[in-house]
Design a protein around this motif. Structure first.
Motif, PDB file in Angstrom:
ATOM      1  N   MET A 271      25.196  31.626 -79.601  1.00  0.00           N
ATOM      2  CA  MET A 271      25.973  30.516 -79.089  1.00  0.00           C
ATOM      3  C   MET A 271      27.448  30.662 -79.458  1.00  0.00           C
ATOM      4  N   SER A 272      27.733  31.144 -80.665  1.00  0.00           N
ATOM      5  CA  SER A 272      29.128  31.273 -81.079  1.00  0.00           C
ATOM      6  C   SER A 272      29.818  32.400 -80.313  1.00  0.00           C
ATOM      7  N   GLU A 273      29.056  33.420 -79.900  1.00  0.00           N
ATOM      8  CA  GLU A 273      29.637  34.504 -79.103  1.00  0.00           C
ATOM      9  C   GLU A 273      30.101  33.978 -77.750  1.00  0.00           C
ATOM     10  N   ARG A 274      29.334  33.112 -77.168  1.00  0.00           N
ATOM     11  CA  ARG A 274      29.706  32.484 -75.889  1.00  0.00           C
ATOM     12  C   ARG A 274      30.984  31.652 -76.047  1.00  0.00           C
ATOM     13  N   LYS A 275      31.064  30.904 -77.146  1.00  0.00           N
ATOM     14  CA  LYS A 275      32.244  30.099 -77.415  1.00  0.00           C
ATOM     15  C   LYS A 275      33.463  30.986 -77.601  1.00  0.00           C
ATOM     16  N   GLU A 276      33.302  32.104 -78.303  1.00  0.00           N
ATOM     17  CA  GLU A 276      34.390  33.062 -78.489  1.00  0.00           C
ATOM     18  C   GLU A 276      34.877  33.613 -77.157  1.00  0.00           C
ATOM     19  N   GLN A 277      33.946  33.950 -76.286  1.00  0.00           N
ATOM     20  CA  GLN A 277      34.312  34.481 -74.977  1.00  0.00           C
ATOM     21  C   GLN A 277      35.067  33.440 -74.155  1.00  0.00           C
ATOM     22  N   LEU A 278      34.651  32.195 -74.209  1.00  0.00           N
ATOM     23  CA  LEU A 278      35.348  31.133 -73.478  1.00  0.00           C
ATOM     24  C   LEU A 278      36.760  30.917 -74.019  1.00  0.00           C
ATOM     25  N   GLU A 279      36.926  30.981 -75.335  1.00  0.00           N
ATOM     26  CA  GLU A 279      38.258  30.837 -75.923  1.00  0.00           C
ATOM     27  C   GLU A 279      39.152  31.999 -75.526  1.00  0.00           C
ATOM     28  N   GLU A 280      38.599  33.208 -75.532  1.00  0.00           N
ATOM     29  CA  GLU A 280      39.371  34.386 -75.134  1.00  0.00           C
ATOM     30  C   GLU A 280      39.790  34.286 -73.668  1.00  0.00           C
ATOM     31  N   PHE A 281      38.868  33.837 -72.821  1.00  0.00           N
ATOM     32  CA  PHE A 281      39.192  33.672 -71.400  1.00  0.00           C
ATOM     33  C   PHE A 281      40.284  32.629 -71.200  1.00  0.00           C
ATOM     34  N   ALA A 282      40.233  31.537 -71.954  1.00  0.00           N
ATOM     35  CA  ALA A 282      41.259  30.495 -71.850  1.00  0.00           C
ATOM     36  C   ALA A 282      42.620  31.033 -72.269  1.00  0.00           C
ATOM     37  N   GLU A 283      42.660  31.856 -73.318  1.00  0.00           N
ATOM     38  CA  GLU A 283      43.924  32.453 -73.746  1.00  0.00           C
ATOM     39  C   GLU A 283      44.482  33.396 -72.686  1.00  0.00           C
ATOM     40  N   GLU A 284      43.618  34.195 -72.092  1.00  0.00           N
ATOM     41  CA  GLU A 284      44.075  35.136 -71.068  1.00  0.00           C
ATOM     42  C   GLU A 284      44.524  34.405 -69.810  1.00  0.00           C
ATOM     43  N   ARG A 285      43.862  33.329 -69.464  1.00  0.00           N
ATOM     44  CA  ARG A 285      44.281  32.528 -68.313  1.00  0.00           C
ATOM     45  C   ARG A 285      45.660  31.932 -68.561  1.00  0.00           C
ATOM     46  N   ALA A 286      45.903  31.452 -69.768  1.00  0.00           N
ATOM     47  CA  ALA A 286      47.224  30.929 -70.116  1.00  0.00           C
ATOM     48  C   ALA A 286      48.266  32.034 -70.079  1.00  0.00           C
ATOM     49  N   SER A 287      47.892  33.234 -70.489  1.00  0.00           N
ATOM     50  CA  SER A 287      48.821  34.366 -70.451  1.00  0.00           C
ATOM     51  C   SER A 287      49.172  34.732 -69.019  1.00  0.00           C
ATOM     52  N   LEU A 288      48.197  34.735 -68.142  1.00  0.00           N
ATOM     53  CA  LEU A 288      48.468  35.048 -66.745  1.00  0.00           C
ATOM     54  C   LEU A 288      49.344  33.985 -66.097  1.00  0.00           C
ATOM     55  N   LEU A 289      49.144  32.749 -66.477  1.00  0.00           N
ATOM     56  CA  LEU A 289      50.002  31.675 -65.986  1.00  0.00           C
ATOM     57  C   LEU A 289      51.426  31.869 -66.494  1.00  0.00           C
ATOM     58  N   LYS A 290      51.555  32.301 -67.736  1.00  0.00           N
ATOM     59  CA  LYS A 290      52.875  32.526 -68.324  1.00  0.00           C
ATOM     60  C   LYS A 290      53.604  33.663 -67.602  1.00  0.00           C
ATOM     61  N   ILE A 291      52.874  34.672 -67.161  1.00  0.00           N
ATOM     62  CA  ILE A 291      53.490  35.786 -66.434  1.00  0.00           C
ATOM     63  C   ILE A 291      54.101  35.296 -65.126  1.00  0.00           C
ATOM     64  N   THR A 292      53.454  34.384 -64.453  1.00  0.00           N
ATOM     65  CA  THR A 292      53.947  33.936 -63.151  1.00  0.00           C
ATOM     66  C   THR A 292      54.998  32.833 -63.249  1.00  0.00           C
ATOM     67  N   THR A 293      55.138  32.195 -64.400  1.00  0.00           N
ATOM     68  CA  THR A 293      56.024  31.034 -64.500  1.00  0.00           C
ATOM     69  C   THR A 293      57.494  31.399 -64.337  1.00  0.00           C
ATOM     70  N   GLY A 294      57.963  32.445 -65.013  1.00  0.00           N
ATOM     71  CA  GLY A 294      59.372  32.843 -64.904  1.00  0.00           C
ATOM     72  C   GLY A 294      59.779  33.175 -63.469  1.00  0.00           C
ATOM     73  N   PRO A 295      59.068  34.094 -62.805  1.00  0.00           N
ATOM     74  CA  PRO A 295      59.419  34.389 -61.414  1.00  0.00           C
ATOM     75  C   PRO A 295      59.257  33.197 -60.478  1.00  0.00           C
ATOM     76  N   LEU A 296      58.320  32.307 -60.761  1.00  0.00           N
ATOM     77  CA  LEU A 296      58.156  31.116 -59.931  1.00  0.00           C
ATOM     78  C   LEU A 296      59.362  30.187 -60.060  1.00  0.00           C
ATOM     79  N   ILE A 297      59.856  30.013 -61.278  1.00  0.00           N
ATOM     80  CA  ILE A 297      61.062  29.205 -61.471  1.00  0.00           C
ATOM     81  C   ILE A 297      62.232  29.821 -60.722  1.00  0.00           C
ATOM     82  N   TRP A 298      62.363  31.126 -60.807  1.00  0.00           N
ATOM     83  CA  TRP A 298      63.437  31.834 -60.110  1.00  0.00           C
ATOM     84  C   TRP A 298      63.332  31.630 -58.599  1.00  0.00           C
ATOM     85  N   ALA A 299      62.124  31.774 -58.056  1.00  0.00           N
ATOM     86  CA  ALA A 299      61.923  31.625 -56.608  1.00  0.00           C
ATOM     87  C   ALA A 299      62.232  30.206 -56.147  1.00  0.00           C
TER      88      ALA A 299
END
Length: 129
Positions: A1-29
């Motif tokens: 069960m804790s492995e599943r929770k770890e995977q969900l936390e990792e996915f949430a961090e990566e999703r936030a990172s991908l959002l961060k990648i698009t934010t700068g160019p989106l503001i510029w556009a």
């Protein structure tokens, strides 16, 4: 069960990172479209460009502040000072997280320069003619 929770936390961090990648160019556009669109409408309608210029310069400063904020968060995610690792070649989840921070930081720099160059005509040109 804790492995599943770890995977969900990792996915949430990566999703936030991908959002961060698009934010700068989106503001510029968004900044680009609003600046050029508003100036085009002002010139086509024959309105006073001075008021629009002042508003767009304030908007430009706000866009630059937002991009600096994104860049600072990306710099912290890259975590260069603690790891000392310019390259993330192992392919671990932590390395991917740092790489996404590095990429978002570089895109924030490019976006900052883009906003500056889009704003230069507001400062240097006199009017519509």
């Amino acid at each position: 069960m804790s492995e599943r929770k770890e995977q969900l936390e990792e996915f949430a961090e990566e999703r936030a990172s991908l959002l961060k990648i698009t934010t700068g160019p989106l503001i510029w556009a968004i900044h680009f479209v609003i600046c050029y669109g508003l100036v085009a409408v002002n010139c086509a309608k024959g309105w006073d460009i001075g008021m629009a210029r002042t508003g767009l310069l304030v908007f430009s400063v706000g866009a630059l502040v937002a991009i600096v904020w994104v860049g600072w968060g990306s710099w912290r995610q890259w975590n260069l000072h603690e790891t000392g690792d310019y390259f993330n070649s192992w392919g671990r989840a932590e390395d991917r997280h740092h790489f996404l921070g590095h990429a978002a930081f570089l895109l924030a720099i490019i976006s900052f320069l883009g906003v500056v160059f889009v704003s230069l005509p507001l400062v240097m040109l006199g009017g519509c003619s």
